[in-house]
Design a protein around this motif. Structure first.
Motif, PDB file in Angstrom:
ATOM      1  N   THR A 312     -38.612   2.368   9.581  1.00 15.94           N
ATOM      2  CA  THR A 312     -37.169   2.265   9.827  1.00 15.94           C
ATOM      3  C   THR A 312     -36.673   3.471  10.614  1.00 15.94           C
ATOM      4  N   SER A 388     -21.465   0.880  14.417  1.00 20.36           N
ATOM      5  CA  SER A 388     -22.477   0.414  13.470  1.00 20.36           C
ATOM      6  C   SER A 388     -23.058   1.576  12.655  1.00 20.36           C
ATOM      7  N   ARG A 447     -30.808  -1.071   7.197  1.00 21.17           N
ATOM      8  CA  ARG A 447     -31.543  -2.281   7.583  1.00 21.17           C
ATOM      9  C   ARG A 447     -30.625  -3.490   7.658  1.00 21.17           C
ATOM     10  N   ALA A 448     -29.713  -3.587   6.694  1.00 17.53           N
ATOM     11  CA  ALA A 448     -28.841  -4.758   6.636  1.00 17.53           C
ATOM     12  C   ALA A 448     -27.838  -4.753   7.801  1.00 17.53           C
ATOM     13  N   GLY A 451     -29.926  -4.431  11.387  1.00 23.42           N
ATOM     14  CA  GLY A 451     -30.949  -5.463  11.600  1.00 23.42           C
ATOM     15  C   GLY A 451     -32.322  -4.928  11.855  1.00 23.42           C
TER      16      GLY A 451
END
Length: 453
Positions: A312, A388, A447-448, A451
């Motif tokens: 990640t 974001s 992650r959510a 994406g």
């Protein structure tokens, strides 16, 4: 009578320390003769073990006893080791039984046994009474020598008893009232006795006594004594028989030591129990290294989490920039909550049975803090790195603050329930838990929203 103590100035200390190092004994003697006993204590706390014993020997006997009583027990132990046997015996005999007990706890067994053996029979018996109670109980800190009176005695007769006990009693301002079997039935103040008609029975003057049981924790009894603004509190056994008295100065000393212990352990260190400048470097290292090792081992969990989410981080390197901010905020939030609840436990404001109330309050506090900090994080990170990333930081801060405050509030209560010092148990656990779980929450939110895989 001792002169009023003023804080020792840096120049005064330097002058005396310089005189000691040069072995200018005339100058040392003249300097300490001009100092109140409180200043002499402060000076001794700053000197080395050898120089401390040297300066102490220059004090007149009457001042030496006063100064010795004001020193912390570890420093008293070092002086005992450095003084001649006859000097030590005289000082030891001049202490009150509770002060002797504290010193005995510090001394090697052979030295303590010898000093106790050389005491007069009555003083040895009184000291043995104090030593017979558990180490952290109030019985270990009480003075078994106190003036008492009885309900059927008059104010005039009570004054005679007070005058007779002036030399041996630590305080005469609060007089325990006992019956013929030494059971505590009340207390009477010296002012009331002196102001009453000499023929007035004590039964008409006395009031209900707030007492402590000899086996209860010293800190609890001392906090109650200070909270009730008592000059002295009678100490009784389980059958309500008077066994001693706790004076307010001893109560404040107990609370000061307890506060020092809590502050040291909250910061991840062991309490020094002596002034900083008189503490050997080896002792400072020992006081800190254990907790540093514990926290270092706990930090390996954080490393494990980073390894799990390594992919990640590779996809969005900017996420690594915020890791120190997030885990630092979580740790600070948890430690704030833990410190508040540890303090509340010490004051008796909350108890382990209040766990649900505390959890709910800290949950609400955590949510409020999280929303405030999260909003700030969203705006700042969003302006610099985009909306974001701002959303990830804002939501993570909200979640971490809520989690950290709740866990931080519960840990001291859990520690008290399992008979562990809350200050010892709470912060290392909170630091480890919040760092690891905070990162897990962070990467799942990232992650959510982003994406990422």
């Amino acid at each position: 009578m001792d002169r009023k103590a003023e804080p020792v100035t840096g120049r005064q200390l330097q002058d005396v320390e310089s005189a000691v190092s040069k072995r200018d004994f005339d100058r040392v003697t003249s300097s300490i003769d001009a100092m109140p006993s409180g200043q002499v204590v402060e000076l001794l706390e700053r000197l080395s073990v050898r120089d401390r014993a040297l300066v102490y020997r220059m004090l007149p006997k009457d001042r030496a006893s006063v100064v010795f009583e004001r020193l912390d027990a570890p420093l008293q132990k070092e002086l005992v080791v450095g003084l001649q046997d006859e000097d030590v015996a005289a000082i030891f005999a001049g202490l009150t039984p509770d002060d002797r007990a504290r010193l005995v706890d510090e001394l090697p067994a052979t030295v303590a046994t010898r000093l106790l053996r050389d005491l007069p029979d009555d003083e040895r018996e009184l000291t043995s009474v104090v030593l017979g109670y558990p180490e952290r109980s109030i019985g270990r800190r009480m003075n078994p020598e106190c003036v008492t009176t009885h309900p059927h005695l008059t104010a005039g007769e009570s004054l005679q008893r007070i005058r007779h006990g002036l030399q041996r009693a630590e305080t005469i301002y609060t007089i325990p009232v006992t019956d013929d079997s030494r059971k505590l039935v009340g207390v009477v103040g010296l002012r009331q006795v002196m102001g009453a008609d000499p023929e007035t029975p004590v039964a008409e003057l006395m009031s209900e006594a707030d007492s402590a049981t000899a086996t209860e924790p010293a800190e609890e009894a001392a906090r109650r004594c200070a909270g009730l603004r008592l000059l002295a509190m009678p100490v009784v056994d389980h059958e309500d028989r008077l066994v001693g008295i706790l004076t307010v100065d001893d109560a404040l000393d107990i609370l000061e030591n307890a506060e020092s212990e809590d502050q040291a352990r909250i910061s991840g260190s062991e309490p020094l129990r002596r002034p900083y400048l008189s503490t050997p470097v080896r002792t400072l290292v020992q006081a800190r290294v254990v907790w540093l090792l514990v926290l270092a081992i706990g930090a390996t969990l954080t490393v494990q989490v980073l390894e799990v989410f390594e992919s990640t981080l590779e996809q969005m390197v900017v996420l690594s920039v915020f890791i120190p901010l997030l885990i630092g905020t979580g740790g600070n939030t948890g430690n704030q909550a833990a410190t508040s609840i540890t303090r509340a436990l010490a004051l008796g404001d909350v108890r382990p049975r209040d766990v649900a109330k505390v959890a709910l309050r800290e949950l609400r506090v955590g949510v409020s803090l999280g929303l405030l900090l999260g909003a700030a994080g969203f705006v700042i990170a969003g302006i610099i790195y985009g909306a974001s990333i701002g959303a990830v930081i804002g939501l993570t801060l909200a979640a971490i603050c809520t989690l950290a405050a709740t866990v931080g509030g519960l840990m001291p209560l859990i520690a008290r329930a399992i008979k562990v010092d809350p200050a010892v148990f709470s912060n290392p656990f909170i630091t480890t838990f919040v760092d690891a779980t905070g990162l897990v929450v962070y990467f799942f939110i990232a992650r959510a929203i982003l994406g990422l895989g």
